[in-house]
Scaffold this active site. Structure first.
Site, mmCIF file in Angstrom:
data_model
loop_
_atom_site.group_PDB
_atom_site.id
_atom_site.type_symbol
_atom_site.label_atom_id
_atom_site.label_comp_id
_atom_site.label_asym_id
_atom_site.label_seq_id
_atom_site.Cartn_x
_atom_site.Cartn_y
_atom_site.Cartn_z
ATOM 1 N N GLU A 106 -2.109 9.111 1.598
ATOM 2 C CA GLU A 106 -1.662 10.495 1.393
ATOM 3 C C GLU A 106 -1.382 10.800 -0.081
ATOM 4 O O GLU A 106 -1.679 11.895 -0.564
ATOM 5 C CB GLU A 106 -0.407 10.756 2.223
ATOM 6 C CG GLU A 106 0.074 12.187 2.200
ATOM 7 C CD GLU A 106 1.243 12.405 3.139
ATOM 8 O OE1 GLU A 106 2.033 13.329 2.879
ATOM 9 O OE2 GLU A 106 1.370 11.662 4.130
ATOM 10 N N ASP A 107 -0.843 9.826 -0.806
ATOM 11 C CA ASP A 107 -0.335 10.099 -2.163
ATOM 12 C C ASP A 107 -1.097 9.412 -3.288
ATOM 13 O O ASP A 107 -0.734 9.570 -4.458
ATOM 14 C CB ASP A 107 1.145 9.695 -2.250
ATOM 15 C CG ASP A 107 2.028 10.535 -1.342
ATOM 16 O OD1 ASP A 107 1.596 11.641 -0.962
ATOM 17 O OD2 ASP A 107 3.135 10.079 -0.998
#
Length: 627
Positions: free
Chosen positions: A86-87
């Site tokens: 996600e990051d």
């Protein structure tokens, strides 16, 4: 400073490894450490809102997963890796190549998907993605709960608006989810942290009141606990009694639901008697009852306070024997008796290894069926309402007349139970006997009620039933039945004037193409005719022998013997129409009655009026309302 962080980070990671060491092999430990090193490298340039290195968060989530939730190797690896895709630029394919399909699946589930558009909203779509994973595996939910728990524990570094958003999500979705999964400690932490950030003043006030109450009652409760511990010791029970004060959120809920202040809240604390065994080899339930017998030999028991929550456990698997005992100071004390295994289950819920039946596993199976059904029915618009009705906070156990037990949300009605039995019973439910007493199907049930449901030959379902049920299965079945009934009917009736076949009617074509029938005297159609005259259409509203409509008539007559019986005879026996209600008053020999009954058409109503006029003593008959 960086060097200090490095030491802190390494110590925290090592704690995860130490917790997992007894549960995994040396080869698996290498995989676990590899997942940690990968996450640390991936997040090396990232910081949290607090300014701390980002990797501190995945380590903390992994520790919660390993230590508090007792999750397996792949779940703890997923906790380390849960924000990588996600990051950071890394992908799920990379995770799969390095750590296998299982870990990649779990990481994919807990990764929020970035979209340009969302079916409902970003939050709802994320909830749905997470819950859909239950079809395959519960572990992704557990990792997400660990993630949410650490985020809540470190929420102070966020802006107030972010705090409110995250606290609201937690209170609305994650805390009830943890409760349904039997994760008592996680649920309690989540709901109290959410309460602290949503209502800080109330939280602090209750926390202060609890602290003062605990100090004021400390000596008295210590004596009571000591007396119980002596009883256990003298009777060969290996256990102890302890006082537990309830947390602020629990107290706040009681204050709101009972409309009282802190001083008048009952059960601010409870005494838990926990045993590991005894000098007599007995099953857990028998040991609980043995301890109960010992305690009630010494202390008076409050009548009707005994509650067997072992056989009638909550759906989240919490079990104990509850009773109120009178202390030497003349105060009724709330006492819970349970084994250490029961306490462990209440903390770990669905992750605990249980012998025999497991209510949480049963609930999970039903919940999966709910999710699958919702997907098949495409209820996106009602998705969160349906989920929330399934993630209820409190439950009750009720029984059918043949002895079957059902766990329902607190506030459930006879109708909820009927639909829990099966859709046919729900749709045909006409009346009930609750504890032997004739009752409406809308009756709210209480814990321990015994219910027998009476059925009608035809469908009894009504749209207003939606306001009288709380379970998803009931709401879904009622919506489906009402929608089908409306679809089968070519036209709809105005909810204001409620026309019946054979009257002076007119149709109005709605924007969706559906035609609504009105009485010509209806204020609504008069207004619409003046503004949207082209939408007025001629319509046939035919009588249907399967459908009846309520009408009300008012009668004014000279009092005499048998008058009401003659009126009922005309409507019910001669014309074969069902009477819904009858009210009557007599003043100075003048009788005024109002009767509501069901007709198929205006023709039926006219026939009734004619028949009533011919009854001896009847002077006036008029239609009051056609609803």
């Amino acid at each position: 400073m960086e060097e200090n962080y490095d030491i802190e980070i390494q110590k925290s990671a090592q704690r995860v490894f130490d917790v997992m060491a007894p549960r995994i092999t040396a080869e698996e430990m290498e995989q676990l450490k590899k997942s940690y090193e990968f996450a640390r490298e991936a997040h090396k340039d990232q910081r949290r809102k607090s300014g701390h290195p980002y990797i501190i968060h995945p380590i903390a989530v992994a520790l919660i997963a390993a230590e508090e939730l007792k999750l397996d190797l792949h779940s703890v690896m997923t906790a380390f890796l849960h924000d990588v895709v996600e990051d950071t630029p890394h992908t799920t394919d990379e995770i799969e190549d390095l750590f296998g399909v299982d870990v990649a699946f779990l990481v994919n589930v807990v990764t929020k998907k970035k979209k340009t558009t969302y079916k409902a909203s970003k939050q709802v779509d994320n909830f749905k993605q997470l819950l859909d994973s239950m079809h395959y595996d519960i572990r992704a939910l557990m990792v997400k709960l660990a993630d949410r728990l650490h985020n809540m524990r470190t929420l102070a570094s966020m802006r107030p608006d972010k705090q409110m958003k995250i606290a609201g999500e937690t209170d609305y979705f994650y805390a009830p989810l943890a409760n349904r999964l039997g994760l008592f400690d996680v649920k309690t932490d989540l709901e109290n942290l959410a309460f602290k950030y949503r209502c800080e003043t109330e939280y602090n006030d209750i926390e202060r009141d609890l602290s003062e109450d605990e100090a004021a009652n400390k000596d008295r409760l210590n004596l009571f606990v000591e007396q119980i511990n002596n009883i256990l010791s003298m009777n060969g029970i290996y256990g102890k009694a302890e006082v537990f004060y309830r947390r602020p959120y629990s107290i706040w809920r009681k204050m709101k639901s009972e409309n009282v202040d802190f001083k008048h809240v009952e059960h601010r604390y409870y005494v838990r008697v926990t045993f590991t065994g005894s000098d007599v080899d007995l099953p857990e339930k028998s040991n609980c009852l043995r301890i109960y017998s010992m305690l009630t030999d010494r202390f008076k028991e409050k009548p009707h306070s005994f509650y067997n929550q072992i056989d009638q456990s909550k759906e989240n698997a919490y079990k104990c024997i509850q009773v109120k005992l009178l202390s030497d100071e003349g105060i009724w004390e709330d006492v819970q008796i349970c084994s250490d295994q029961m306490v462990a289950v209440s903390k770990l819920g669905c992750m605990a290894e249980l012998q025999g039946g497991n209510n949480v596993q049963s609930w999970m199976k039903r919940f999966k069926m709910v999710l699958e059904d919702m997907a098949n029915q495409s209820l996106e618009g009602n998705y969160m309402d349906s989920i929330v009705s399934t993630l209820y906070y409190d439950d009750i156990m009720v029984f059918t007349s043949d002895g079957r037990a059902f766990i329902l949300p607190k506030g459930a009605t006879v109708l909820d139970l009927a639909f829990e039995l099966d859709a046919y019973t729900g749709l045909h439910a006409k009346y009930a006997h609750v504890n032997g007493r004739l009752s409406s199907v809308k009756t709210v049930l209480k814990r321990g009620d015994c219910v027998e449901i009476g059925l009608g030959k035809t469908l009894k379902v009504q749209r207003e039933w939606l306001d009288c049920v709380v379970t998803y299965s009931a709401k879904r079945s009622i919506r489906k039945a009402v929608k089908l009934m409306e679809k089968e009917s070519a036209i709809g009736r105005c909810p204001i004037c409620q026309p019946i076949p054979g009257g002076d009617i007119v149709g109005f074509k709605e924007l969706n193409g559906r035609i609504t029938v009105h009485r010509k005297s209806c204020p609504s159609i008069i207004e619409q005719a003046s503004q949207l005259g082209d939408s007025i259409v001629n319509v046939e509203f035919k009588e249907d022998p399967k459908i009846q409509y309520p009408v009300t008539v008012a009668i004014r007559a000279i009092d005499r013997y048998h008058l009401l019986m003659d009126i009922i005879e005309e409507i019910s026996n001669r014309l074969h129409l069902s009477i819904d209600s009858l009210t009557t008053t007599t003043n100075d020999e003048i009788v005024e009655s109002t009767i509501t009954f069901y007709v198929h058409s205006v023709g039926d109503l006219v026939k009734v009026l004619e028949h009533l006029y011919h009854i001896e003593g009847v002077e006036e008959v008029k239609g009051v309302d056609i609803r």
